[in-house]
Design a protein around this motif. Sequence first.
Motif, PDB file in Angstrom:
ATOM      1  N   GLU A 128       0.879  -1.296   0.080  1.00 47.54           N
ATOM      2  CA  GLU A 128       0.058  -0.067   0.011  1.00 47.54           C
ATOM      3  C   GLU A 128       0.796   1.326   0.034  1.00 47.54           C
ATOM      4  N   GLN A 129       0.408   2.192  -0.806  1.00 49.55           N
ATOM      5  CA  GLN A 129       1.057   3.308  -0.898  1.00 49.55           C
ATOM      6  C   GLN A 129       1.477   4.155   0.406  1.00 49.55           C
ATOM      7  N   SER A 130       0.353   4.049   1.221  1.00 45.19           N
ATOM      8  CA  SER A 130       0.665   4.802   2.547  1.00 45.19           C
ATOM      9  C   SER A 130       1.600   4.173   3.422  1.00 45.19           C
ATOM     10  N   LYS A 131       1.827   2.731   3.492  1.00 45.82           N
ATOM     11  CA  LYS A 131       2.800   2.020   4.122  1.00 45.82           C
ATOM     12  C   LYS A 131       4.121   2.464   3.851  1.00 45.82           C
ATOM     13  N   LEU A 132       4.399   2.487   2.545  1.00 47.64           N
ATOM     14  CA  LEU A 132       5.579   2.635   1.882  1.00 47.64           C
ATOM     15  C   LEU A 132       6.298   3.944   2.171  1.00 47.64           C
ATOM     16  N   ALA A 133       5.168   5.024   1.933  1.00 53.25           N
ATOM     17  CA  ALA A 133       5.420   6.479   1.859  1.00 53.25           C
ATOM     18  C   ALA A 133       6.053   6.776   3.501  1.00 53.25           C
ATOM     19  N   GLU A 134       5.312   5.951   4.533  1.00 55.32           N
ATOM     20  CA  GLU A 134       5.731   6.143   5.852  1.00 55.32           C
ATOM     21  C   GLU A 134       7.141   5.744   6.177  1.00 55.32           C
ATOM     22  N   ILE A 135       7.371   4.631   5.874  1.00 48.53           N
ATOM     23  CA  ILE A 135       8.880   4.179   6.059  1.00 48.53           C
ATOM     24  C   ILE A 135       9.762   5.062   5.205  1.00 48.53           C
ATOM     25  N   LEU A 136       9.591   5.340   4.038  1.00 51.80           N
ATOM     26  CA  LEU A 136      10.545   6.141   3.177  1.00 51.80           C
ATOM     27  C   LEU A 136      10.580   7.724   3.934  1.00 51.80           C
ATOM     28  N   THR A 182      21.749   6.910  12.053  1.00 56.00           N
ATOM     29  CA  THR A 182      21.000   5.881  11.211  1.00 56.00           C
ATOM     30  C   THR A 182      19.615   5.725  11.655  1.00 56.00           C
ATOM     31  N   ILE A 183      18.696   5.446  10.526  1.00 54.33           N
ATOM     32  CA  ILE A 183      17.203   5.313  11.030  1.00 54.33           C
ATOM     33  C   ILE A 183      16.954   3.972  10.119  1.00 54.33           C
ATOM     34  N   HIS A 184      16.443   3.270  10.841  1.00 54.08           N
ATOM     35  CA  HIS A 184      16.095   1.689  10.109  1.00 54.08           C
ATOM     36  C   HIS A 184      14.464   1.608  10.495  1.00 54.08           C
ATOM     37  N   THR A 185      13.619   1.434   9.548  1.00 51.01           N
ATOM     38  CA  THR A 185      12.264   1.323   9.798  1.00 51.01           C
ATOM     39  C   THR A 185      11.519   0.314   9.176  1.00 51.01           C
ATOM     40  N   THR A 186      10.548  -0.475   9.583  1.00 52.61           N
ATOM     41  CA  THR A 186      10.121  -1.591   8.856  1.00 52.61           C
ATOM     42  C   THR A 186       8.472  -1.669   8.906  1.00 52.61           C
ATOM     43  N   THR A 187       7.952  -2.485   7.740  1.00 51.08           N
ATOM     44  CA  THR A 187       6.618  -2.429   7.593  1.00 51.08           C
ATOM     45  C   THR A 187       6.263  -3.736   6.878  1.00 51.08           C
ATOM     46  N   THR A 188       5.002  -4.161   6.777  1.00 51.97           N
ATOM     47  CA  THR A 188       4.578  -5.451   6.194  1.00 51.97           C
ATOM     48  C   THR A 188       4.227  -5.230   4.745  1.00 51.97           C
ATOM     49  N   ALA A 189       4.455  -6.261   3.921  1.00 54.62           N
ATOM     50  CA  ALA A 189       3.963  -6.252   2.341  1.00 54.62           C
ATOM     51  C   ALA A 189       3.518  -7.540   1.797  1.00 54.62           C
ATOM     52  N   ASN A 190       3.260  -7.846   0.550  1.00 50.78           N
ATOM     53  CA  ASN A 190       3.126  -8.941  -0.330  1.00 50.78           C
ATOM     54  C   ASN A 190       4.217  -9.138  -0.836  1.00 50.78           C
ATOM     55  N   VAL A 191       5.325 -10.009  -0.297  1.00 52.17           N
ATOM     56  CA  VAL A 191       6.494 -10.004  -0.871  1.00 52.17           C
ATOM     57  C   VAL A 191       6.448 -11.295  -1.627  1.00 52.17           C
ATOM     58  N   GLU A 192       6.943 -11.102  -3.057  1.00 52.01           N
ATOM     59  CA  GLU A 192       6.842 -12.356  -3.914  1.00 52.01           C
ATOM     60  C   GLU A 192       8.396 -12.940  -4.188  1.00 52.01           C
ATOM     61  N   GLU A 198      -2.457   0.910  -4.224  1.00 55.40           N
ATOM     62  CA  GLU A 198      -1.521   0.007  -4.279  1.00 55.40           C
ATOM     63  C   GLU A 198      -0.376  -0.035  -5.236  1.00 55.40           C
ATOM     64  N   ILE A 199       0.906  -0.346  -4.846  1.00 52.27           N
ATOM     65  CA  ILE A 199       2.245  -0.225  -5.570  1.00 52.27           C
ATOM     66  C   ILE A 199       2.855  -1.479  -5.704  1.00 52.27           C
ATOM     67  N   THR A 200       3.280  -1.654  -6.820  1.00 50.45           N
ATOM     68  CA  THR A 200       4.264  -2.887  -7.286  1.00 50.45           C
ATOM     69  C   THR A 200       5.718  -2.284  -7.361  1.00 50.45           C
ATOM     70  N   LEU A 201       6.665  -2.969  -6.747  1.00 51.60           N
ATOM     71  CA  LEU A 201       8.161  -2.542  -6.943  1.00 51.60           C
ATOM     72  C   LEU A 201       8.703  -3.893  -7.371  1.00 51.60           C
ATOM     73  N   GLU A 202       9.333  -3.972  -8.678  1.00 49.55           N
ATOM     74  CA  GLU A 202      10.142  -4.960  -9.251  1.00 49.55           C
ATOM     75  C   GLU A 202      11.445  -4.394  -9.711  1.00 49.55           C
ATOM     76  N   VAL A 203      12.362  -5.101  -8.921  1.00 53.84           N
ATOM     77  CA  VAL A 203      14.003  -4.847  -9.133  1.00 53.84           C
ATOM     78  C   VAL A 203      14.632  -5.846 -10.054  1.00 53.84           C
ATOM     79  N   GLU A 204      15.391  -5.206 -10.828  1.00 51.93           N
ATOM     80  CA  GLU A 204      16.271  -5.914 -11.770  1.00 51.93           C
ATOM     81  C   GLU A 204      17.583  -5.211 -11.734  1.00 51.93           C
ATOM     82  N   ASN A 205      18.627  -5.994 -11.385  1.00 49.35           N
ATOM     83  CA  ASN A 205      20.031  -5.423 -11.230  1.00 49.35           C
ATOM     84  C   ASN A 205      19.698  -4.195 -10.285  1.00 49.35           C
ATOM     85  N   GLN A 206      20.140  -3.051 -10.851  1.00 46.86           N
ATOM     86  CA  GLN A 206      19.919  -1.801 -10.101  1.00 46.86           C
ATOM     87  C   GLN A 206      18.849  -0.756 -10.220  1.00 46.86           C
TER      88      GLN A 206
END
Length: 458
Positions: free
Chosen positions: A6-14, A53-63, A85-93
């Motif tokens: 969810e956008q709100s969850k990701l935005a909060e930790i960022l 250093t600030i380290h923060t966590t949340t939950t998501a649907n991790v494939e 809802e947001i989907t993040l897909e990482v390939e290389n960098q």
Amino acid sequence: MKLTIEQSKLAEILETAYLAISPKPTDPILGNILLIADEDGIVSATGTNLNLTIHTTTTANVETSGQVALPAKLLTDTVSNVKGEITLEVENQACIITHNSGKCRLIGGKSDEFPTLPKGENPTEINLSAKKLQAALEGTLYCASSDETKLVLTGVNFKIDTNKWQAASTNSHKLALVTGTLDSEYSDPINFTVPGKSLGELNKILSQCADTSVCNILLSDRTIEFSLPNTKLISRLLEGEYPKINSLIPRSFEYEFTLERKGFESALKRVSYLAERKQKVVKILWELEATQATLYTEATDIGDAVDSVLMKSVTSNSENISIGLNIDYLIEGLKHISTDEIVVRCNKPTQPVIVCPMGGLLNQLYLVMPVEIKQGFGKVNSQSTKAKVSTQSEPGTEEVTEVSNQTESGTEEVTNVPQATDDSETSQIETPSVVAKDTTKGKSTSRSPRTKKEAATA
């Protein structure tokens, strides 16, 4: 790495991790936020400037688990401006962000170059209520110095003795002290100083915590970790011995006044407009019989102002007392007190003035050094319950002299903080006269206008 969140969850930790990012990072990788997704559905965001250093966590649907370092500002701004809802897909960098109306691609850095979280050896554990810690920061951070040449004064000093703890700060002009008790006892005294910048970011995080949250503190030789639900803040400690500020706080007081905080603050603001721009001095006449505090200020060739507020006095002394104070310092202290009523305690006009809240979550005090008012500054008629400005008929110069040492640049400074013989909370002595020393700079003069004929005669 691939996840849906969810956008709100990701935005909060960022946004939380972004608090640790320097606007001008010394290394390109420090301008990134490290995103890590694990198989358990936990997504973390980490930002650092090496000192904080600030380290923060949340939950998501991790494939697919993985990690990536992405440009902090670009990533935070992008996520904050999409919805749903947001989907993040990482390939290389490269990270492809897909949302309900489109997609974008961000190129990041090498995640393996991102600094690891610092870990201290054999840390001391301290548990403190998140709301009490926040109250302590609110009551002390504003007195921390911004002068990097006195680095240890840019932080807040913490002390723990058995089950008592205190947080204190000073910039040599003013001083703030907050004290409380702990559930646990410590056999050895603990003393450490945390950078004000790190605590400022911690304060923002604490403001989002629930009233029942507990902050778990892990103290090591060089670092400190503040652990809150879903968030960790790790900061380096400041080196150097912090001044023994308890020696500046008087043990007893001849005068004690109770005032309504907002009314007192409003009166100070009203008279502040006609105070000298450089000195910003207000003379407060505490009238015991009239049960009011009369405020007077003036500026050369501009004008003057007088105002009054009701107060209650608790003192065996029957004589009125006049004290000069810096208006800005006084108003700033009142802003960081949350109670409706305050208590002002003082002794002689040349000794420190203490301002305390009436009640509150913690024991709190604010100390401000007085300004000596020379004869002729703001003569106030104390015979009337209604404050009036009296004119000065006698010729002469009106002077306002700072009760503190001054640097060559003209800024007032309380230097040579006296060293207490006993560093416990009870080792509080009256301020030595060396602190309340007259200066030869920063005088404001006001002369009665004379006609040309009088000037010629003179």
